[in-house]
Enzyme design. Structure first.
Site, mmCIF file in Angstrom:
data_model
loop_
_atom_site.group_PDB
_atom_site.id
_atom_site.type_symbol
_atom_site.label_atom_id
_atom_site.label_comp_id
_atom_site.label_asym_id
_atom_site.label_seq_id
_atom_site.Cartn_x
_atom_site.Cartn_y
_atom_site.Cartn_z
ATOM 1 C CB CYS A 171 -3.845 3.330 -1.388
ATOM 2 S SG CYS A 171 -5.197 4.791 -1.210
ATOM 3 C CG ASP A 200 0.517 -2.440 6.133
ATOM 4 O OD1 ASP A 200 -0.278 -2.695 6.750
ATOM 5 O OD2 ASP A 200 0.410 -1.856 5.022
ATOM 6 C CE LYS A 236 -7.374 -0.238 6.229
ATOM 7 N NZ LYS A 236 -7.984 0.475 5.204
ATOM 8 C CG HIS A 293 -2.005 0.848 1.484
ATOM 9 N ND1 HIS A 293 -1.482 2.452 1.666
ATOM 10 C CD2 HIS A 293 -3.119 0.981 1.088
ATOM 11 C CE1 HIS A 293 -2.672 3.051 1.834
ATOM 12 N NE2 HIS A 293 -3.591 2.203 1.391
ATOM 13 C CD GLN A 300 -7.115 -4.550 4.023
ATOM 14 O OE1 GLN A 300 -7.832 -5.129 4.262
ATOM 15 N NE2 GLN A 300 -7.105 -3.372 3.661
HETATM 16 C C1 LIG Z 1 -2.269 -2.849 3.541
HETATM 17 C C2 LIG Z 1 -2.695 -1.587 3.902
HETATM 18 N N1 LIG Z 1 -1.772 -0.780 4.594
HETATM 19 C C3 LIG Z 1 -1.987 0.473 5.039
HETATM 20 C C4 LIG Z 1 -3.186 1.027 4.884
HETATM 21 C C5 LIG Z 1 -3.447 2.360 5.474
HETATM 22 O O1 LIG Z 1 -4.459 2.505 6.667
HETATM 23 P P1 LIG Z 1 -4.856 3.657 7.140
HETATM 24 O O2 LIG Z 1 -5.540 4.597 5.978
HETATM 25 O O3 LIG Z 1 -5.958 3.356 8.176
HETATM 26 O O4 LIG Z 1 -3.696 4.244 7.902
HETATM 27 C C6 LIG Z 1 -4.372 0.176 4.074
HETATM 28 C C7 LIG Z 1 -5.478 0.840 4.107
HETATM 29 O O5 LIG Z 1 -6.230 0.629 3.196
HETATM 30 C C8 LIG Z 1 -3.936 -0.933 3.565
HETATM 31 O O6 LIG Z 1 -5.081 -1.594 3.208
#
Ligand SMILES: Cc1ncc(COP(=O)(O)O)c(C=O)c1O
Length: 421
Positions: free
Chosen positions: A379, A215, A241, A138, A218
């Site tokens: 993203c 990270d 999430k 992401h 998900q």
């Molecule tokens: C794999 C992953 N990392 C990071 C993020 C960023 O999360 P946040 O916008 O809650 O900071 C997302 C959000 O869709 C994501 O899917």
């Protein structure tokens, strides 16, 4: 959709995993109608919905417990502090961290990655050092490292993936050298659903003496996470999430690393003493929690963790596996629809393209049918570039979704094809 009729297949699955009807009744928003149709909410990877116990907890906090934390001896401040710190302990147990001081409240995954970039990367990396990321990241696990690269003269190395969306582990191993200082990799791809073998990847990095940030945005809503078993150095995730509020997230970090790291932001609560000449920083986790935090959201996240624990992460994983298998089978059988991301190990994400139709048009028509999916690059533009497409439509499931909703999605896609056919 307060009590959808269950198919026989669903009933069988439900009896051995989750009580779907009861769970759905906990989510008031799922009763909505959109464009006169029952809402089929299939955009859980972007943000999930909150169950009544989390909403109730937020209301109780705001109506009976609210005050600023850590700063007073009066009843409300002590009550709010106990609830805020109590939520931290719940989250610690949920991810099996050794100590609650290893659990830092952030604004979300993005904020957690940026904290590590500032507190660890800016403090300890220097010109020529290398950071390994993957092709499946992401943007929030790419851009902070690019900023560090540009500031320090570091280098980013990227683990490629195959046509199924699986990382190439041999290539990963070959990226390490004496200059490698950090690996930052996603546990589950938000664009494709690939579950990366992070435990194995962490062991590889550690054999080179390199720490790993995962990270987990998900992964946490779908899989049981044990940070000690993974042996990750940092693990980042977002409350919204995982059926909690927005504006709150977690950075887990090993205490030994967090203690060495520099603070991210300066201000109240992150200090032990301040004079004009010198400031002494607070101990972890407070060193990283400057200013008044999102107290209500943190307590709400604690309630979401209670809820997930009650349902059982193994039950959630089992039911979502059934949902994904059912949706994949339906989609594979539909001519003119291609699934993007076919890894052997996937979480509840189904990205797809409909031949001859832009994903935004797919999303717009599905919305007319009451089906909420996300369309775009999610993203994760480098993932789209890897597959040579500008965008996909993405259905992403949570444990409250049903086969009936997947049928609604499929009927919507057939309508798209008819309209553009
Ligand atoms: C794999 C992953 N990392 C990071 C993020 C960023 O999360 P946040 O916008 O809650 O900071 C997302 C959000 O869709 C994501 O899917």
């Amino acid at each position: 959709m307060s009590s959808p009729a269950l198919s026989r297949q669903e009933e069988r699955a439900v009896s051995r995993s989750v009580d779907l009807q009861r769970l759905r009744a906990d989510f008031p928003i799922l009763r909505l109608k959109v464009n006169g149709k029952p809402l089929a909410y299939l955009d859980n990877a972007a943000s999930s919905e909150m169950p009544q116990p989390v909403l109730d907890r937020l209301i109780r906090y705001q109506t009976q417990e609210h005050s600023n934390i850590h700063r007073a001896v009066h009843y409300l401040s002590e009550t709010a502090t106990a609830a805020y710190e109590g939520a931290r302990s719940k989250i610690q147990k949920f991810i099996n961290a050794l100590e609650s001081r290893e659990v830092i409240y952030t604004r979300g995954t993005t904020d957690a990655v940026n904290l590590v970039m500032h507190g660890y990367g800016r403090a300890f990396l220097k010109e020529g050092d290398e950071i390994i990321i993957s092709q499946l990241e992401h943007h929030s696990n790419i851009v902070p490292w690019q900023m560090l690269r540009d500031e320090k003269g570091c280098k980013l190395r990227v683990i490629p993936c195959n046509d199924a969306g699986e990382l190439l582990l041999d290539e990963y191993e070959s990226l390490f050298n004496a200059r490698t200082k950090l690996v930052a990799v996603t546990h589950v791809s938000n664009a494709l659903g690939t579950v990366n073998p992070v435990k194995r990847m962490i062991a590889t990095a550690h054999s080179h003496g390199v720490p790993v940030l995962v990270d987990g945005a998900q992964a946490v809503p779908h899989l049981e996470i044990d940070v000690r078993d993974l042996d990750c150095d940092f693990y980042c995730f977002s409350g919204h999430k995982m059926f909690g509020p927005t504006g709150i997230g977690i950075l887990y970090g090993k205490a030994s690393l967090l203690e060495q790291m520099h603070p991210y932001q300066g201000g109240g609560d992150m200090i032990l003493s301040v004079t004009f000449e010198k400031t002494t920083y607070n101990v972890i986790p407070y060193k990283f929690e400057a200013g008044t935090p999102p107290i209500a959201a943190a307590i709400g996240l604690g309630a979401a963790v209670d809820y997930l624990t009650d349902v059982g992460m193994e039950n959630i994983a089992a039911w979502e596996h059934e949902l994904l298998a059912y949706a994949t089978g339906q989609m594979e059988a539909l001519p003119g629809v291609r699934i993007v991301g076919t890894a052997r190990d996937k979480a509840a994400v189904l990205s797809f393209v409909v031949a001859g139709v832009h994903p935004h048009d797919v999303g717009t028509i599905l919305n007319e049918e009451g089906v909420a999916v996300r369309t775009g690059h999610h993203c994760a533009q480098p993932v789209m570039q890897r597959f040579g497409i500008p965008a996909t439509a993405r259905a992403s499931f949570a444990f409250y979704n049903t086969f009936e909703e997947i049928d609604q999605l499929m009927a919507g896609i057939r309508r798209v094809q008819k309209m553009f056919g």
